[in-house]
Design a protein around this motif. Structure first.
Motif, PDB file in Angstrom:
ATOM      1  N   LEU A  22      16.594   2.772  30.372  1.00 55.93           N
ATOM      2  CA  LEU A  22      16.513   1.735  31.269  1.00 55.93           C
ATOM      3  C   LEU A  22      17.793   1.581  31.352  1.00 55.93           C
ATOM      4  N   VAL A  23      18.595   1.688  32.985  1.00 55.75           N
ATOM      5  CA  VAL A  23      19.857   1.447  33.732  1.00 55.75           C
ATOM      6  C   VAL A  23      19.662   0.173  34.595  1.00 55.75           C
ATOM      7  N   ASP A  24      20.697  -0.668  34.563  1.00 55.70           N
ATOM      8  CA  ASP A  24      21.351  -1.357  34.817  1.00 55.70           C
ATOM      9  C   ASP A  24      22.245  -0.837  36.901  1.00 55.70           C
ATOM     10  N   LEU A  25      21.474  -0.808  37.570  1.00 53.53           N
ATOM     11  CA  LEU A  25      22.013  -0.045  39.119  1.00 53.53           C
ATOM     12  C   LEU A  25      23.381  -0.356  39.454  1.00 53.53           C
ATOM     13  N   ALA A  26      23.638  -1.872  39.402  1.00 55.86           N
ATOM     14  CA  ALA A  26      24.870  -1.851  40.171  1.00 55.86           C
ATOM     15  C   ALA A  26      25.898  -2.115  39.369  1.00 55.86           C
ATOM     16  N   THR A  27      25.869  -1.713  37.603  1.00 55.95           N
ATOM     17  CA  THR A  27      26.712  -0.787  36.628  1.00 55.95           C
ATOM     18  C   THR A  27      26.873  -0.022  35.878  1.00 55.95           C
ATOM     19  N   HIS A  28      25.569   0.388  36.130  1.00 56.09           N
ATOM     20  CA  HIS A  28      25.452   1.730  35.713  1.00 56.09           C
ATOM     21  C   HIS A  28      25.534   1.817  34.639  1.00 56.09           C
ATOM     22  N   THR A  29      24.548   1.432  33.418  1.00 53.37           N
ATOM     23  CA  THR A  29      24.543   0.759  32.167  1.00 53.37           C
ATOM     24  C   THR A  29      23.824   0.655  31.472  1.00 53.37           C
ATOM     25  N   VAL A  30      23.933   1.479  30.081  1.00 52.53           N
ATOM     26  CA  VAL A  30      22.087   1.400  30.024  1.00 52.53           C
ATOM     27  C   VAL A  30      22.019  -0.101  29.167  1.00 52.53           C
ATOM     28  N   LEU A  31      20.975  -0.258  29.250  1.00 52.86           N
ATOM     29  CA  LEU A  31      20.102  -1.483  28.599  1.00 52.86           C
ATOM     30  C   LEU A  31      19.497  -1.230  27.612  1.00 52.86           C
ATOM     31  N   LYS A  32      18.804  -0.614  27.559  1.00 54.90           N
ATOM     32  CA  LYS A  32      17.786   0.179  26.363  1.00 54.90           C
ATOM     33  C   LYS A  32      17.478   1.428  26.378  1.00 54.90           C
ATOM     34  N   ALA A  33      17.463   2.155  25.135  1.00 51.92           N
ATOM     35  CA  ALA A  33      17.283   3.119  25.084  1.00 51.92           C
ATOM     36  C   ALA A  33      15.793   4.149  24.192  1.00 51.92           C
ATOM     37  N   SER A  34      15.716   5.230  23.832  1.00 50.58           N
ATOM     38  CA  SER A  34      14.454   5.507  23.180  1.00 50.58           C
ATOM     39  C   SER A  34      14.527   6.986  22.965  1.00 50.58           C
ATOM     40  N   SER A  35      13.898   7.798  22.472  1.00 52.18           N
ATOM     41  CA  SER A  35      13.787   9.529  21.979  1.00 52.18           C
ATOM     42  C   SER A  35      12.542   9.702  21.877  1.00 52.18           C
ATOM     43  N   THR A  36      12.532  10.932  21.594  1.00 58.22           N
ATOM     44  CA  THR A  36      11.290  11.611  21.090  1.00 58.22           C
ATOM     45  C   THR A  36      11.713  11.997  19.601  1.00 58.22           C
ATOM     46  N   LEU A  37      12.878  11.627  18.842  1.00 65.18           N
ATOM     47  CA  LEU A  37      14.140  12.100  17.855  1.00 65.18           C
ATOM     48  C   LEU A  37      12.062  11.606  16.297  1.00 65.18           C
ATOM     49  N   VAL A  38      12.465  12.068  15.752  1.00 58.07           N
ATOM     50  CA  VAL A  38      11.065  11.771  14.468  1.00 58.07           C
ATOM     51  C   VAL A  38      12.338  10.761  13.976  1.00 58.07           C
ATOM     52  N   THR A  39      12.868  11.211  13.366  1.00 62.33           N
ATOM     53  CA  THR A  39      12.723   9.601  12.060  1.00 62.33           C
ATOM     54  C   THR A  39      13.240   8.596  13.263  1.00 62.33           C
ATOM     55  N   ASP A  40      13.601   7.487  11.867  1.00 62.10           N
ATOM     56  CA  ASP A  40      13.312   6.253  12.948  1.00 62.10           C
ATOM     57  C   ASP A  40      15.112   6.244  12.841  1.00 62.10           C
ATOM     58  N   VAL A  41      15.567   6.628  11.519  1.00 65.77           N
ATOM     59  CA  VAL A  41      16.939   6.047  11.526  1.00 65.77           C
ATOM     60  C   VAL A  41      18.000   6.712  12.896  1.00 65.77           C
ATOM     61  N   GLY A  42      17.371   7.695  13.204  1.00 65.97           N
ATOM     62  CA  GLY A  42      17.895   8.755  14.565  1.00 65.97           C
ATOM     63  C   GLY A  42      17.714   7.760  15.762  1.00 65.97           C
TER      64      GLY A  42
END
Length: 142
Positions: free
Chosen positions: A49-69
């Motif tokens: 999720l990106v703030d369009l004005a600053t191009h900064t990532v606000l939240k991220a997720s992935s399909t990595l399997v481990t919680d720690v990853g």
């Protein structure tokens, strides 16, 4: 189902600088053979999720399997500007992610940034590297 949209929200969404607007961007790459994630997903997906004005990532997720990853990935991506070159995130993957999926992470991030920049161009927004991340200019000789 539709929700009423106020005039203020419409005005924010139509501002050319993107102020007040967030967008979701995803990047993809193939998972390496022999990894646990490959048995669940053939493709690694990074979503931000990106703030369009600053191009900064606000939240991220992935399909990595481990919680720690997944937690490491989110911690590393949140706060990153998608226009910065060289990418601090890619340097952190190279230095600190010792899993078999490091190449897939790198490729998915590059795909994500490519998609983000393409959509900025489609929206008529400037795709210029922020001044703070550009190499210093060398003085010109007279």
């Amino acid at each position: 189902m539709s929700f009423p949209v106020g005039a203020e929200q419409v005005a924010q969404e139509s501002r050319p600088d993107g102020a007040g607007r967030t967008v979701v961007v995803s990047g993809y790459s193939k998972m390496p053979v022999g990894t646990a994630a490959r048995s669940l997903y053939e493709t690694l997906t990074l979503g931000v999720l990106v703030d369009l004005a600053t191009h900064t990532v606000l939240k991220a997720s992935s399909t990595l399997v481990t919680d720690v990853g997944r937690e490491w990935l989110e911690r590393e991506l949140v706060g990153q500007c998608l226009l910065n070159e060289p990418s601090e995130f890619l340097a952190n993957v190279k230095r600190n992610y010792w899993g078999a999926s490091s190449g897939a992470l790198t490729q998915a991030y590059r795909d994500l940034v490519r998609r983000y920049r393409e959509h900025l161009k489609l929206e008529g927004m400037a795709v210029e590297t922020p001044a703070a991340s550009r190499p210093p200019e060398t003085p010109r000789r007279s």
